[in-house]
Enzyme design. Structure first.
Site, PDB file in Angstrom:
ATOM      1  N   CYS A  62       5.596  -7.486   7.114  1.00 19.87           N
ATOM      2  CA  CYS A  62       6.605  -6.998   8.058  1.00 19.87           C
ATOM      3  C   CYS A  62       6.949  -8.123   9.022  1.00 19.87           C
ATOM      4  CB  CYS A  62       6.079  -5.787   8.831  1.00 19.87           C
ATOM      5  SG  CYS A  62       7.294  -5.045   9.960  1.00 19.87           S
ATOM      6  N   CYS A 106      -2.186   0.935   8.435  1.00 21.76           N
ATOM      7  CA  CYS A 106      -1.329   0.293   7.458  1.00 21.76           C
ATOM      8  C   CYS A 106      -1.567  -1.224   7.451  1.00 21.76           C
ATOM      9  CB  CYS A 106       0.128   0.597   7.787  1.00 21.76           C
ATOM     10  SG  CYS A 106       1.244  -0.043   6.560  1.00 21.76           S
ATOM     11  N   CYS A 158       3.235   8.359   1.854  1.00 20.44           N
ATOM     12  CA  CYS A 158       3.671   7.297   2.756  1.00 20.44           C
ATOM     13  C   CYS A 158       3.839   6.027   1.923  1.00 20.44           C
ATOM     14  CB  CYS A 158       2.635   7.098   3.860  1.00 20.44           C
ATOM     15  SG  CYS A 158       3.045   5.785   5.030  1.00 20.44           S
ATOM     16  N   CYS A 215      -0.350  -3.918  15.183  1.00 20.85           N
ATOM     17  CA  CYS A 215      -0.178  -3.469  13.802  1.00 20.85           C
ATOM     18  C   CYS A 215      -0.700  -4.520  12.832  1.00 20.85           C
ATOM     19  CB  CYS A 215       1.304  -3.192  13.538  1.00 20.85           C
ATOM     20  SG  CYS A 215       1.703  -2.817  11.819  1.00 20.85           S
ATOM     21  N   GLU A 218       0.826  -1.196   0.000  1.00 22.83           N
ATOM     22  CA  GLU A 218       0.000   0.000   0.000  1.00 22.83           C
ATOM     23  C   GLU A 218       0.866   1.253   0.000  1.00 22.83           C
ATOM     24  OE1 GLU A 218      -2.156  -0.348   3.625  1.00 22.83           O
ATOM     25  OE2 GLU A 218      -3.212  -2.175   3.019  1.00 22.83           O
ATOM     26  N   CYS A 243       4.811  -6.521  15.689  1.00 25.35           N
ATOM     27  CA  CYS A 243       4.139  -5.668  16.678  1.00 25.35           C
ATOM     28  C   CYS A 243       2.662  -6.068  16.734  1.00 25.35           C
ATOM     29  CB  CYS A 243       4.289  -4.196  16.303  1.00 25.35           C
ATOM     30  SG  CYS A 243       6.008  -3.640  16.289  1.00 25.35           S
TER      31      CYS A 243
END
Length: 390
Positions: free
Chosen positions: A160, A382, A153, A167, A129, A164
């Site tokens: 990832c 995100c 952004c 997230c 994205e 976390c």
């Protein structure tokens, strides 16, 4: 870190820390899976590689400058429209140097069209994205005031590996690193819409875990597109060796550190990389970056209701940032109201808690500004839009 709390406050803090720990479900991943590489693109070539590549393809060397002008300066990605290139060469040039890297899958808009979130499909069907945010657009009050400017952004990885728990991207795992070309392609696509003032590596992925590609992309933005390095922000959850390396690059980019907790007890859970690099190590490295570059560091702090948004944690954060004689002038804190993902137990702080958090920091001389959160109605967190498409 809990000194000064009453027994009941300490018990509540321990309860909330345990609550945070329960959210961690994935392991840390540092090495991206080695999957099929994207096709090599013009944006993958350093300046000194371009002319030899062109001549190796049987073209005169001056074509390299033409390609640069079309792609980087004009944000034109389609050689079929380049009238200064013989029509007989255009298809071959496109195939050799400008293979498609991103395919638009979905676009969502908000704020009277001044926030645009794009979901891209990569050559291997992975999804990433990017979000374009315009500010100060005449006649569009939701874009805010001030001069017209645009921030993009961008993503640096598909997924990832930092795990976390709050997230959406982190809980989706890491698919692979993006190439420099795939990163730059996001910037060029946005540049075709509006002149960019800023680019922030705050999309999907941990930029510092894909260091060679993000640095190559930064140099393309500065040297080829013509952006100011000061308008580029590289974020990290705290990969200390890479922060130290970034300080040696000679590029005055802004460093943003996603801290999210001032104490190791909680940060071990909220930001699992903290099990490798503790709060003190991360803050020390960030301060050395400031000393080396003269660039004020941004501290990103996602405010999560009843988890890390207590007033005493604002005091603790001030202690950490100003400790060891550092003072307050080297840093700016961005408390960020959490953009929750559907079904998540994590949610944004109460407004009064946000305000008190900022007040406590300001009282210690630390600049702090609540981050403007745009696009909440368009899967703004995100990774949300990518997760919906899978």
């Amino acid at each position: 870190m809990n000194k000064g709390l009453t027994a009941s406050e300490k018990a509540r803090a321990d309860e909330l820390d345990a609550h945070a720990r329960a959210g961690r479900t994935l392991p840390l991943v540092f090495e991206a899976p080695r999957r099929g590489k994207p096709p090599k693109h013009w944006a993958d070539l350093a300046p000194d590689e371009r002319r030899p590549a062109v001549t190796a393809a049987g073209l005169p060397g001056f074509r390299a400058s033409q390609f640069d002008a079309h792609y980087y300066k004009q944000a034109n990605t389609d050689p079929a429209t380049w009238t200064d290139l013989p029509a007989s060469l255009r298809a071959d040039v496109a195939e050799t140097f400008f293979p498609p890297l991103l395919r638009e899958v979905a676009v969502q808009t908000a704020d009277e069209g001044t926030t645009v979130k794009t979901l891209w499909r990569l050559h291997d069907d992975n999804l990433v994205e990017s979000v374009l945010m315009e500010y100060g657009v005449p006649g569009k009050p939701s874009s805010g005031t001030g001069r017209h400017r645009a921030t993009l952004c961008i993503s640096s990885q598909a997924g990832c590996g930092m795990a976390c728990p709050f997230c959406a991207t982190g809980q989706g795992g890491l698919q692979r690193n993006l190439s420099a070309g795939e990163i730059v392609a996001q910037v060029v696509a946005a540049s075709a819409r509006v002149r960019l003032s800023n680019v922030v590596f705050m999309g999907m992925g941990e930029p510092m875990a894909n260091y060679p590609a993000i640095m190559a992309a930064v140099r393309r933005m500065v040297d080829d597109i013509g952006m100011s390095a000061r308008g580029i922000t590289v974020s990290t959850v705290g990969l200390v060796p890479r922060i130290e390396k970034l300080a040696t690059e000679g590029l005055p980019v802004t460093l943003a550190v996603s801290l999210h907790a001032p104490d190791d007890e909680l940060r071990d859970s909220l930001v699992p990389i903290n099990t490798r690099f503790k709060v003190g190590q991360v803050v020390d490295a960030a301060y050395r970056y400031f000393e080396t570059t003269g660039r004020r560091v941004s501290i990103e702090y996602a405010l999560i209701r009843d988890v890390n948004d207590q007033a005493w944690r604002a005091d603790a954060l001030a202690d950490v940032l100003t400790g060891s004689g550092r003072g307050a002038g080297w840093v700016h804190v961005n408390p960020i109201p959490l953009n929750p993902t559907p079904g998540s137990k994590w949610t944004a702080s109460r407004r009064r808690d946000e305000q008190e958090f900022v007040r406590r920091l300001n009282a210690r001389g630390i600049a702090a500004t609540i981050r403007d959160t745009r696009g909440q109605e368009i899967d703004g967190a995100c990774g949300q839009l990518a997760a919906k498409q899978k």
